[in-house]
Design an enzyme around this catalytic site. Structure first.
Site, short mmCIF file in Angstrom:
data_model
loop_
_atom_site.label_atom_id
_atom_site.label_comp_id
_atom_site.label_asym_id
_atom_site.label_seq_id
_atom_site.Cartn_x
_atom_site.Cartn_y
_atom_site.Cartn_z
N ASP A 197 -22.52 10.40 31.27
CA ASP A 197 -21.97 9.12 30.82
C ASP A 197 -20.47 9.31 30.60
O ASP A 197 -20.06 10.00 29.67
CB ASP A 197 -22.69 8.70 29.53
CG ASP A 197 -22.21 7.36 28.99
OD1 ASP A 197 -21.21 6.82 29.51
OD2 ASP A 197 -22.83 6.85 28.03
N HIS A 200 -16.06 7.11 28.07
CA HIS A 200 -14.75 7.31 27.43
C HIS A 200 -13.81 8.17 28.25
O HIS A 200 -12.78 8.64 27.74
CB HIS A 200 -14.95 7.87 26.02
CG HIS A 200 -15.71 6.94 25.16
ND1 HIS A 200 -15.12 5.91 24.46
CD2 HIS A 200 -17.04 6.80 24.95
CE1 HIS A 200 -16.04 5.20 23.83
NE2 HIS A 200 -17.22 5.73 24.12
N LYS A 213 -14.39 -0.60 28.81
CA LYS A 213 -13.47 0.19 27.98
C LYS A 213 -12.13 0.33 28.71
O LYS A 213 -11.41 -0.66 28.81
CB LYS A 213 -14.14 1.49 27.59
CG LYS A 213 -15.23 1.17 26.55
CD LYS A 213 -16.18 2.25 26.18
CE LYS A 213 -17.19 1.67 25.18
NZ LYS A 213 -18.41 2.46 25.07
N GLU A 220 -22.62 12.99 27.53
CA GLU A 220 -21.39 12.26 27.77
C GLU A 220 -20.36 13.28 28.25
O GLU A 220 -20.54 14.48 28.04
CB GLU A 220 -20.92 11.57 26.47
CG GLU A 220 -21.83 10.43 26.09
CD GLU A 220 -21.57 9.82 24.71
OE1 GLU A 220 -20.41 9.81 24.26
OE2 GLU A 220 -22.54 9.37 24.11
N SER A 228 -18.14 9.67 22.29
CA SER A 228 -17.58 8.40 21.83
C SER A 228 -17.04 8.43 20.40
O SER A 228 -16.06 7.77 20.10
CB SER A 228 -18.63 7.30 21.94
OG SER A 228 -19.76 7.61 21.15
N HIS A 267 -24.82 8.66 23.07
CA HIS A 267 -24.77 7.27 22.62
C HIS A 267 -26.16 6.68 22.39
O HIS A 267 -27.12 7.04 23.09
CB HIS A 267 -24.04 6.47 23.70
CG HIS A 267 -23.64 5.09 23.30
ND1 HIS A 267 -24.41 4.00 23.58
CD2 HIS A 267 -22.54 4.64 22.65
CE1 HIS A 267 -23.78 2.91 23.13
NE2 HIS A 267 -22.65 3.27 22.56
N ASN A 276 -11.36 0.15 22.54
CA ASN A 276 -11.55 1.14 23.61
C ASN A 276 -10.84 0.71 24.90
O ASN A 276 -11.12 1.24 25.97
CB ASN A 276 -13.04 1.31 23.91
CG ASN A 276 -13.81 1.84 22.71
OD1 ASN A 276 -13.34 2.71 22.00
ND2 ASN A 276 -14.99 1.29 22.49
C1 LIG Z 1 -19.80 1.89 24.92
C2 LIG Z 1 -20.69 2.93 25.43
C3 LIG Z 1 -21.78 2.62 26.25
C4 LIG Z 1 -22.23 1.21 26.48
O1 LIG Z 1 -21.37 0.51 27.33
P1 LIG Z 1 -21.25 -1.06 27.14
O2 LIG Z 1 -20.67 -1.51 28.42
O3 LIG Z 1 -20.36 -1.27 25.96
O4 LIG Z 1 -22.62 -1.58 26.91
C5 LIG Z 1 -22.51 3.65 26.80
N1 LIG Z 1 -22.21 4.92 26.53
C6 LIG Z 1 -21.18 5.26 25.73
C7 LIG Z 1 -20.90 6.69 25.48
C8 LIG Z 1 -20.41 4.28 25.13
O5 LIG Z 1 -19.44 4.62 24.30
#
Ligand SMILES: *Cc1c(COP(=O)(O)O)cnc(C)c1O
Length: 399
Positions: free
Chosen positions: A213, A216, A247, A184, A188, A134, A48
């Site tokens: 969130d 991505h 990411k 989101e 993801s 997620h 990512n």
């Molecule tokens: C990866 C991810 C997270 C968590 O983030 P980390 O820093 O890896 O713990 C939260 N939400 C989504 C949508 C993700 O893909």
């Protein structure tokens, strides 16, 4: 001890039977378009690290400088032993980047979700989640004890139905309840986008709050990579912006951006912040360097490269679920065994693509999840396409 061993053996055997057993591939190189596994170099479509910053000299230099000045470890929670300067510099940079009053960083995005949702919601409140959010948001929502409602993925009618019930019948009984939608912006595992403008309109109409969130999207979508809420012009109407520094920003950590009040509240009440040792200062310094790159001309060029690669991949074959608005290209195969077999066939051609299975996605929706980065070249994409063809992976290639 024997019953413990027998129980674990039995559980793992059941897990294996369902083709859900996972293992770690030890990598002996940095993240990048090529990674070394067991002495072999693989073309990597699993990370990512969308902007290709994880191994960028500016991030590594910033991390090294932070180690020299502030050491390797942070000592304690930031509320206990003092809060190291790199965290403040990072949070100032994040708030400026996301154009919010304030920002708070956590050890991971997972910890950010858990701490934030549990600090704000309790048993009389309602959380309305998109079906595909997620795992960390699902875990947080469950742990908070709030009532959960799940709406069909990106389905505005279903969302509104849930909102109507919460803001109507339920709120009549519990006038003090709070209602929040969590989605989101870019999903993801599917790489598709949420209809954020419409979701914002619905939450305003029904007096709910919204948490988005942008794990991505941050770094790759919107002006300077600020995210999708910014691109759609609705950032100011979102109560809680969440994301990860691990990411596109190439480092490690999670963030919440929003009002000063929100950040003051979380700093006091988010248990994953209060009761956890601060991350290493090197991670904060690297993340700040990444934000500066994201905002720069170099960041713009990297986003251009990334979406050029996405276009190249999407132009040669029509996937079951085509997405061009993100760096994630899911090749949905359904059967779990089929997905792991396809991933193995690609590895045999020195191409590394992860097979994503339950519980990361629903049962029988296993997939190859191809992720592209700004560091990939057009030749890398051509090699991927040829490997997919040779592997006989069923993705409708144009004739
Ligand atoms: C990866 C991810 C997270 C968590 O983030 P980390 O820093 O890896 O713990 C939260 N939400 C989504 C949508 C993700 O893909």
């Amino acid at each position: 001890m024997t019953s413990f061993t027998a129980e674990l053996e039995q559980r793992l055997a059941r897990w294996r039977e369902q083709n859900l057993f996972r293992e770690l591939f030890r990598v002996d190189s940095a993240q990048g378009p090529r990674i070394e596994i067991g002495g072999t170099i693989y073309l990597n479509f699993s990370s990512n690290d969308y902007l290709g910053l994880a191994d960028h000299p500016a991030l590594k230099h910033a991390a090294q400088k932070a180690i020299e000045t502030f050491g390797a470890g942070a000592g304690a929670s930031r509320l206990i032993c003092g809060s190291l300067a790199p965290f403040h510099d990072l949070e100032d940079a994040l708030a400026a980047f996301k154009q919010t009053e304030a920002a708070l960083t956590f050890a991971t995005g997972h910890a950010a979700a858990l701490g934030t949702i549990c600090a704000l919601f309790g048993k009389d409140d309602i959380l309305i989640l998109d079906k595909l959010v997620h795992a960390c948001i699902v875990d947080a929502a469950r742990l908070s004890g709030a009532k959960l409602r799940i709406y069909d993925h990106n389905d505005l009618n279903d969302l509104e139905e849930k909102l109507k019930w919460a803001a109507g019948k339920y709120r009549d009984q519990k006038p003090a309840c709070q209602i929040m939608i969590v989605t989101e912006s870019v999903f993801s595992m599917d790489g598709d986008r949420a209809p954020l403008r419409e979701i914002v309109a619905l939450k305003e109409k029904h007096g709910a709050w919204l948490m988005v969130d942008e794990a991505h999207a941050t770094g790759i979508i919107g002006q300077h990579g600020r995210g999708m809420a910014d691109e759609l012009g609705v950032a100011k109407q979102i109560e809680i912006h969440m994301g990860t520094l691990g990411k596109a920003l190439g480092a490690s950590g999670g963030y919440i951006c929003g009002s000063r009040l929100l950040v003051d509240y979380l700093m006091n009440r988010a248990r994953s912040f209060v009761f956890s040792t601060a991350p290493v200062p090197a991670a904060a310094a690297a993340a700040k360097a990444a934000i500066l790159i994201a905002k720069s001309a170099e960041g713009e060029q990297r986003r251009k490269n990334l979406f050029q690669r996405v276009a190249e991949l999407n132009s040669v074959f029509k996937l079951e679920k085509t997405t061009s608005g993100s760096a994630i290209v899911p090749l949905i195969l359904g059967d779990e065994k089929k997905a792991t077999d396809c991933a193995a066939r690609l590895r045999a051609q020195k191409v590394f693509v992860p097979a994503i299975r339950y519980p990361t996605v629903a049962r029988n929706s296993a997939r190859l999840r191809i992720t592209l980065t700004a560091a990939h070249s057009a030749v890398d994409i051509a090699e991927l396409i040829s490997a997919l063809k040779i592997s006989g992976i069923q993705c409708q290639f144009p004739t």
